[in-house]
Design a protein around this motif. Structure first.
Motif, PDB file in Angstrom:
ATOM      1  N   GLY A 164      97.337 101.497  67.030  1.00 16.92           N
ATOM      2  CA  GLY A 164      98.348 100.638  66.432  1.00 16.92           C
ATOM      3  C   GLY A 164      99.265  99.958  67.428  1.00 16.92           C
ATOM      4  N   TYR A 165      98.720  99.605  68.586  1.00 19.39           N
ATOM      5  CA  TYR A 165      99.551  98.839  69.522  1.00 19.39           C
ATOM      6  C   TYR A 165      98.666  97.871  70.301  1.00 19.39           C
ATOM      7  CZ  TYR A 165      98.390 101.374  73.926  1.00 19.39           C
ATOM      8  OH  TYR A 165      97.772 101.882  75.047  1.00 19.39           O
ATOM      9  N   ARG A 166      99.287  96.898  70.940  1.00 15.74           N
ATOM     10  CA  ARG A 166      98.541  95.852  71.637  1.00 15.74           C
ATOM     11  C   ARG A 166      99.036  95.754  73.085  1.00 15.74           C
ATOM     12  NH1 ARG A 166      95.411  91.636  69.964  1.00 15.74           N
ATOM     13  NH2 ARG A 166      95.938  92.032  67.778  1.00 15.74           N
ATOM     14  N   PRO A 167      98.504  96.600  73.969  1.00 19.66           N
ATOM     15  CA  PRO A 167      98.936  96.555  75.368  1.00 19.66           C
ATOM     16  C   PRO A 167      98.297  95.406  76.127  1.00 19.66           C
ATOM     17  CG  PRO A 167      97.188  98.143  75.114  1.00 19.66           C
ATOM     18  CD  PRO A 167      97.485  97.631  73.727  1.00 19.66           C
ATOM     19  N   THR A 168      98.846  95.084  77.255  1.00 20.28           N
ATOM     20  CA  THR A 168      98.203  94.178  78.200  1.00 20.28           C
ATOM     21  C   THR A 168      97.039  94.917  78.850  1.00 20.28           C
ATOM     22  OG1 THR A 168     100.288  93.066  78.666  1.00 20.28           O
ATOM     23  CG2 THR A 168      98.534  92.828  80.308  1.00 20.28           C
ATOM     24  N   ILE A 169      95.883  94.271  78.922  1.00 22.43           N
ATOM     25  CA  ILE A 169      94.705  94.885  79.537  1.00 22.43           C
ATOM     26  C   ILE A 169      94.675  94.511  81.017  1.00 22.43           C
ATOM     27  CG2 ILE A 169      92.198  95.068  79.522  1.00 22.43           C
ATOM     28  CD1 ILE A 169      93.567  96.216  77.033  1.00 22.43           C
ATOM     29  N   PHE A 170      94.581  95.535  81.870  1.00 19.63           N
ATOM     30  CA  PHE A 170      94.485  95.310  83.314  1.00 19.63           C
ATOM     31  C   PHE A 170      93.096  95.715  83.774  1.00 19.63           C
ATOM     32  CE2 PHE A 170      94.803  96.910  87.710  1.00 19.63           C
ATOM     33  CZ  PHE A 170      95.191  95.743  88.339  1.00 19.63           C
ATOM     34  N   ILE A 171      92.336  94.742  84.268  1.00 21.85           N
ATOM     35  CA  ILE A 171      90.995  94.989  84.790  1.00 21.85           C
ATOM     36  C   ILE A 171      91.120  95.322  86.275  1.00 21.85           C
ATOM     37  CG2 ILE A 171      88.709  94.010  85.174  1.00 21.85           C
ATOM     38  CD1 ILE A 171      89.401  94.421  82.233  1.00 21.85           C
ATOM     39  N   ASP A 172      90.601  96.484  86.673  1.00 19.70           N
ATOM     40  CA  ASP A 172      90.709  96.918  88.070  1.00 19.70           C
ATOM     41  C   ASP A 172      89.326  96.867  88.725  1.00 19.70           C
ATOM     42  OD1 ASP A 172      91.203  98.049  90.491  1.00 19.70           O
ATOM     43  OD2 ASP A 172      92.218  99.833  89.731  1.00 19.70           O
ATOM     44  N   VAL A 199      87.814  99.657  74.205  1.00 16.93           N
ATOM     45  CA  VAL A 199      89.274  99.735  74.347  1.00 16.93           C
ATOM     46  C   VAL A 199      89.953  99.026  73.184  1.00 16.93           C
ATOM     47  CG1 VAL A 199      91.229  98.922  75.733  1.00 16.93           C
ATOM     48  CG2 VAL A 199      89.287 100.049  76.836  1.00 16.93           C
ATOM     49  N   ASP A 200      89.414  97.893  72.758  1.00 16.58           N
ATOM     50  CA  ASP A 200      90.005  97.173  71.635  1.00 16.58           C
ATOM     51  C   ASP A 200      89.968  98.016  70.362  1.00 16.58           C
ATOM     52  OD1 ASP A 200      91.239  94.684  70.753  1.00 16.58           O
ATOM     53  OD2 ASP A 200      89.426  94.382  69.558  1.00 16.58           O
ATOM     54  N   MET A 201      88.867  98.718  70.138  1.00 19.31           N
ATOM     55  CA  MET A 201      88.770  99.604  68.975  1.00 19.31           C
ATOM     56  C   MET A 201      89.800 100.724  69.064  1.00 19.31           C
ATOM     57  SD  MET A 201      84.599  99.913  68.832  1.00 19.31           S
ATOM     58  CE  MET A 201      84.638 101.255  67.663  1.00 19.31           C
ATOM     59  N   ILE A 202      89.959 101.283  70.239  1.00 18.52           N
ATOM     60  CA  ILE A 202      90.886 102.403  70.422  1.00 18.52           C
ATOM     61  C   ILE A 202      92.331 101.957  70.246  1.00 18.52           C
ATOM     62  CG2 ILE A 202      91.801 104.020  72.151  1.00 18.52           C
ATOM     63  CD1 ILE A 202      88.907 104.257  73.204  1.00 18.52           C
ATOM     64  N   ARG A 203      92.683 100.822  70.835  1.00 21.36           N
ATOM     65  CA  ARG A 203      94.089 100.382  70.730  1.00 21.36           C
ATOM     66  C   ARG A 203      94.426  99.985  69.294  1.00 21.36           C
ATOM     67  NH1 ARG A 203      95.320  95.276  68.652  1.00 21.36           N
ATOM     68  NH2 ARG A 203      93.610  93.862  69.130  1.00 21.36           N
ATOM     69  N   LYS A 204      93.449  99.467  68.526  1.00 18.11           N
ATOM     70  CA  LYS A 204      93.706  99.166  67.120  1.00 18.11           C
ATOM     71  C   LYS A 204      93.948 100.437  66.332  1.00 18.11           C
ATOM     72  CE  LYS A 204      91.204  94.751  66.856  1.00 18.11           C
ATOM     73  NZ  LYS A 204      89.984  94.067  66.358  1.00 18.11           N
ATOM     74  N   GLN A 205      93.177 101.487  66.618  1.00 20.60           N
ATOM     75  CA  GLN A 205      93.403 102.770  65.957  1.00 20.60           C
ATOM     76  C   GLN A 205      94.778 103.327  66.318  1.00 20.60           C
ATOM     77  OE1 GLN A 205      91.966 104.966  63.815  1.00 20.60           O
ATOM     78  NE2 GLN A 205      90.327 103.526  63.283  1.00 20.60           N
ATOM     79  N   ARG A 259      95.005 107.299  77.368  1.00 25.82           N
ATOM     80  CA  ARG A 259      95.936 106.194  77.638  1.00 25.82           C
ATOM     81  C   ARG A 259      96.525 105.662  76.336  1.00 25.82           C
ATOM     82  NH1 ARG A 259      91.609 103.620  81.868  1.00 25.82           N
ATOM     83  NH2 ARG A 259      91.897 105.251  83.446  1.00 25.82           N
ATOM     84  N   ALA A 260      95.696 105.579  75.305  1.00 26.29           N
ATOM     85  CA  ALA A 260      96.193 105.079  74.018  1.00 26.29           C
ATOM     86  C   ALA A 260      97.169 106.058  73.386  1.00 26.29           C
ATOM     87  CB  ALA A 260      95.021 104.797  73.081  1.00 26.29           C
ATOM     88  N   ARG A 261      96.880 107.355  73.494  1.00 27.75           N
ATOM     89  CA  ARG A 261      97.803 108.347  72.944  1.00 27.75           C
ATOM     90  C   ARG A 261      99.177 108.260  73.604  1.00 27.75           C
ATOM     91  NH1 ARG A 261      93.213 112.958  73.313  1.00 27.75           N
ATOM     92  NH2 ARG A 261      92.392 112.848  71.179  1.00 27.75           N
ATOM     93  N   ARG A 262      99.166 107.948  74.909  1.00 25.70           N
ATOM     94  CA  ARG A 262     100.427 107.827  75.644  1.00 25.70           C
ATOM     95  C   ARG A 262     100.968 106.402  75.606  1.00 25.70           C
ATOM     96  NH1 ARG A 262      99.645 108.385  80.647  1.00 25.70           N
ATOM     97  NH2 ARG A 262      97.434 108.803  80.835  1.00 25.70           N
ATOM     98  N   LEU A 279      80.338 104.734  66.239  1.00 19.73           N
ATOM     99  CA  LEU A 279      81.382 104.656  67.255  1.00 19.73           C
ATOM    100  C   LEU A 279      82.745 104.465  66.596  1.00 19.73           C
ATOM    101  CD1 LEU A 279      82.211 104.627  70.203  1.00 19.73           C
ATOM    102  CD2 LEU A 279      81.604 102.196  70.301  1.00 19.73           C
ATOM    103  N   GLU A 280      82.811 103.679  65.543  1.00 22.12           N
ATOM    104  CA  GLU A 280      84.087 103.470  64.843  1.00 22.12           C
ATOM    105  C   GLU A 280      84.636 104.790  64.306  1.00 22.12           C
ATOM    106  OE1 GLU A 280      81.855  99.701  65.033  1.00 22.12           O
ATOM    107  OE2 GLU A 280      81.332 101.730  64.403  1.00 22.12           O
ATOM    108  N   GLU A 281      83.761 105.599  63.703  1.00 20.67           N
ATOM    109  CA  GLU A 281      84.184 106.891  63.182  1.00 20.67           C
ATOM    110  C   GLU A 281      84.566 107.833  64.323  1.00 20.67           C
ATOM    111  OE1 GLU A 281      85.096 110.278  61.008  1.00 20.67           O
ATOM    112  OE2 GLU A 281      85.074 108.155  60.444  1.00 20.67           O
ATOM    113  N   GLY A 282      83.818 107.787  65.422  1.00 18.13           N
ATOM    114  CA  GLY A 282      84.140 108.629  66.568  1.00 18.13           C
ATOM    115  C   GLY A 282      85.502 108.313  67.156  1.00 18.13           C
ATOM    116  N   VAL A 283      85.828 107.028  67.242  1.00 17.16           N
ATOM    117  CA  VAL A 283      87.150 106.622  67.729  1.00 17.16           C
ATOM    118  C   VAL A 283      88.235 107.111  66.780  1.00 17.16           C
ATOM    119  CG1 VAL A 283      88.658 104.625  68.115  1.00 17.16           C
ATOM    120  CG2 VAL A 283      86.338 104.640  69.062  1.00 17.16           C
TER     121      VAL A 283
END
Length: 300
Positions: A251-259, A243-249, A187-190, A286-290
């Motif tokens: 470089g964008y700040r999407p709206t988070i939708f909890i389903d 998710v916060d770690m991934i979106r920071k990597q 999702r972050a890549r897209r 985990l930081e390095e893995g992300v």
């Protein structure tokens, strides 16, 4: 040259296990229902387990299982008889054909659900699998792996060398989107916006990089440890924080939708790492893995 059979060799753990054994100089035979390109194989694991004239391998690594991800665990109960059949056929074959030793990939799903809900929050020690008084593992998949461990003990009782490991939330750069980490990275890549998280987002998991899953499992074999071992870090991270770690990597700040209508799983699943850490220390944070995942291409 040492020889190994890896079942489920086209899957996430299986293909990493195969690559690591080959890198260590082993001759590896892989079996799966499909190959890495998705084409049917000539022989899958169940067909091999029906043979009486199989080679005697130095190590059998049993990774094969049908759809061990959250949606299937909650939504495909008929995977239970298939996976039980697969495990029982493997142990019967291993004993019947005199295999040298077996590494059985169990799961943290064997731990009772009641120990992973509410408070106090606790790390799950290897001894915490008592199913007395109605305490049950996590869904049909948890029952499969708990029963598989009982089969492992039965095989050990007649002389088979068996090693049982319980991976927690394994992840990596090439993980498919059926699993949370793979789905989040995709999702972050897209650059999806909104960014969907299944469940509450507060569920906590113990994330361990696939390289540490594989190296840790093989360290258990090398140390000849024959009691169950958690493959874990002992550190818990919320889905929301991952998710916060991934979106920071990204470089964008999407709206988070909890389903909340999608499968969530247990509230808190973190392993007690003491037994594992006496054998092997995880290397990838985990930081390095992300960061590694976000540097790679699309997951397979």
């Amino acid at each position: 040259m040492k020889t190994a059979l890896v079942t489920g060799s086209s899957g996430f753990v299986g293909r990493h296990m195969t690559a690591e054994l080959k890198a260590r100089g082993w001759q590896v035979t892989g079996c799966d229902v499909v190959d890495l390109d998705g084409r049917p194989r000539a022989l899958d694991a169940l067909q091999i387990f029906r043979l009486d004239d199989s080679p005697r391998y130095d190590l059998v690594v049993h990774c094969a299982a049908r759809a061990p991800h959250r949606a299937a665990i909650d939504g495909q109960p008929m995977n239970l008889p298939y996976n039980l059949q697969l495990d029982s056929a493997m142990f019967d074959w291993a004993v019947r054909t005199g295999q040298q030793r077996v590494l059985y990939l169990s799961s943290s799903a064997v731990y009772p659900v009641l120990l992973q809900e509410g408070f106090p929050r606790r790390r799950l020690h290897e001894s915490a699998t008592d199913m007395a008084h109605g305490i049950e593992p996590d869904a049909a998949y948890g029952w499969t792996k708990w029963t598989g461990e009982k089969m492992a003990a039965a095989a050990a009782a007649v002389g088979l060398a068996v090693h049982v490991v319980r991976p927690f939330s394994g992840y990596g750069e090439d993980q498919a989107t059926d699993w949370p980490f793979g789905a989040f990275v995709d999702r972050a890549r897209r650059r999806e916006d909104p960014f969907v998280i299944w469940g509450s987002g507060d569920q906590v998991r113990d994330w361990i990089h696939i390289s540490d899953v594989v190296a840790g499992a093989l360290a258990v074999v090398d140390a000849d440890v024959r009691v169950p071992v958690n493959l874990c870090t002992g550190l818990g991270t919320r889905m929301y924080d991952l998710v916060d770690m991934i979106r920071k990597q990204a470089g964008y700040r999407p709206t988070i939708f909890i389903d909340p209508d999608r499968p969530e799983g247990v509230a808190y699943r973190v392993g007690d790492p003491d037994r594992f850490w006496s054998i092997y220390q995880p290397k990838v944070s985990l930081e390095e893995g992300v960061a590694r995942a976000m540097r790679q291409g699309a997951p397979a």
